[in-house]
Design a protein around this motif. Sequence first.
Motif: not given
Lengths: 304, 588
Positions: B363-369, B532-545
């Motif tokens: 999964e790619i999960v975005g962590l926002i707040g 390639d099979g890497i799971t990611m948690l992305i902290v980001e403010h940039n919603m368009p990205f």
Amino acid sequence: MLQVLVNSLALGSAYALLALGFVLILNAVNAVNFAQGDLVMAGGFVAVAFGMLLPVPGIVLLPLVLVVMALIGRALAAVAYFPLKSRPPVSVFISTIAVGIILQNLANALFGAEPRAAPPLFAGGLVELGGIVVSRQALAIIAVAAVMIAAQYVLFQRTALGRRLRATAQDREMAEALGIRVNHVIAATFAIAAAYAGAAGLLLANTFFVTPTDGGNYILKAYIAVVIGGWGSVPGAVVGALLIALFEVMLPSLPLIVPGLAGLPGASWLFSQTIATILLYLMLLVVLVVRPQGLFGEAVQRRA
Amino acid sequence: MIATLQNGRHGPLALGALLLVAWPLVFSTPYDLRVFTLAGIYALLVLGYQFVFGHAGALALTQGAFFGLGAYVTGILGARYGQGFLVTFPLSIALPVLLAAVVAAPVLRLETHYFALATLGIAQVLLLVCLLAEPLTGGANGIPGVPGVEILGLSLPRGWPLLLFVWAWVIAGAFVAQRITGGLYGKAFQLMRASATAAQCVGIDIARLRLRTFLFSAAYAGAAGALFVHTLRVVSPEALEFHVMVAVLAMTVVGGRTRIAGAIVGAVLLVHLPEWFRFLESYYLIAYGVALLAMIVLAPDGLVGELERRWPQAPETLPTAEPLPPRSKLIPREPLLAVSDLRKRFGGVRAVDGVSLALKRGEIVGLIGPNGSGKTTLINVITGLLQAENGAVRFAGEPLGGLRPDTIARRGLARTFQNLDLVDELTAIDNVAVARAAFEGAGLRQALLAVGRDPTLERARRQARFLLERIGLGEEMGRPCGDLPHGTRRRVEIARALALQPSLLLLDEPAAGLSESEQADLARRVEILRDDGITMLIVEHNMPFLMPLADRLICLNVGRVIANGTPEEVQADPRVIEAYLGRRGEQA
């Protein structure tokens, strides 16, 4: 007993002036001034020099010493702090060690390695006070130091300069943004710190004499006082200094106070200045390891 | 020294070596030779001090004490018990190392000023104890009549033989120091010095590294102390006094904190300085202080550092790319990351207040707040930099609670930092290569046994090139990171995280400060990583990205999860809109 107390209070008040200067610089620039001990020594020699020129009591020399030492403090800031202010704090640590070496050897070149004594604050001798005999000098030291500590408190809490000093210590960038000329304030802090160390030098140089190599001992005392009192805490530094002096004077005097102890085997070895100092350092290590925030909590939040 | 030679600084270095050899040949009165012998002893002492002060970056004030202890061991055993060099020398090294090991546990975890003071305290106690223990140490007078170097009945005369003997130890010490600090292991020191946090997060056990530097310092100091006593033939408390420490510090600062040539230059120069300034008579020691002050202000990297700046080394040819060896995959257990009821407070502030979430493999999960909602704190707790008060983190089924950050990183949980945490002086290649240290077996034994250039460093560099090419860097990867633009540095940091071959990658605001085209490029590469099979948690403010990239969004507010779902669901969630209030309009 009371005599011992008065003596330790006198030593402690001089240490307090020294530690106060140390902690003021620490708070203002977040760096250790390792030359603080050598500034005490320098103050002692400045007093000795003025004493040779003017045959007046030490209290008259005090303002002169304060002025000269403030200038030295200003110079210290100029050579050892400002060129390095954007470097890691350890650079200032080393540069102040270098200034310490310079001061120490300058004193050695000018005055020689022999111990010198500065004139007493008012007069020497003993005075009887409520049934106990104490030295006039000890009482005078306590009085002068108390006035100076109070003056520092008033300066910091009640004047505009004090507010600027405190604002700079708390958050330099914010103070700068508010239009405070931070460099002036820092220079003033160095001047005050050096003046206070110099005053301690004048106070100590009568009873304990002054030699060029004294600085190392004093800086350790200031350092320990500030650790015990809580890194960055001004009242903590004063209390820490008093505690150190109390311990230093008390331990060697214990056999006098409790006569039974003198008969113990090895008493003269145990109740000595050296053992007191060793125990002091060991206690310091224990405090550092067990309670690094000091006995009374840390006043400055270390920036991560 | 060897590495410097290979970097093509033959000229200045050969000249320096020539000067060093010529010196005692020209100035060869017995007095000159003795001074030069002392310079060698100090060079050894400084070489040791460079480990803890230079490479670990810790202002230890014990080096003089270790020196004095080594001196007394040789002095007491030699003069009082008639022991020869083969007994006294090893013990002169062993005792300071033992003392270092004993005090290390409580002292090494202290921070800068506390550490300096604690080590100073230890040194002072040692001096006072030595003064007190008069029957053993001779008190303030010390012990006269210490024999010279005696090995198997042969005694080494003063003058040239002793000089050569001492300098042989300097060369041996320099060789060992070069082996330890010149390879991949040495790069780990450099990262630790620049950022202890970043070092931990690429799997480097910094506590062990620090301890080793401290022990090495003590060993060199003990050896130097022993040779000092053999040269002077007396041992006195002077060897323990603070001015020895000051001299070592000054030599290290003047010569250079991490360079072997710096140790030798600093020691030779400062030992001779008082001789040269003797015409100043009683003022010469002032010149010493002035020299130290001038160096720290004008040339903080020391004389050797200055020279290196004047003659910058030719840029190294880039290594060929080499793919990383396959890493044994974790047993596919779902969820990959499970966080349950995690709580972390700072004083009265509940930064993370009962967060539970799960990440599925791939999964790619975005962590926002909003700012201050606890996103970075959450990542810091997951990666072990902060300890939670409550709750559990499980990674591939294994609990992570109580594990050190470097252990967690080695298990395959990598991260980047919001404020880039790279070593500016190192090239992009080396910044990435250092993250292979834990996997390529870079260690003490490995570093000491390697022949020629450190093969682990060479391999790690080839792998680093492979990773950097994958993330889109070209020739610029051979330049120091400090010279690279912000967007490139972001990518270097991601490549460094990839060097851990992670199953899970936590990216803390990867798009911050990137141009739109850079953002698009980054998004494309993130997708490749996912494939390639890497799971990611992305902290980001940039919603368009984040919106087109993320499979799922999780929104935090004041330390709690307030929304968890598809990007569209979360974006439309009234609680999320309320948490951001006007902020979202301006960003979207």
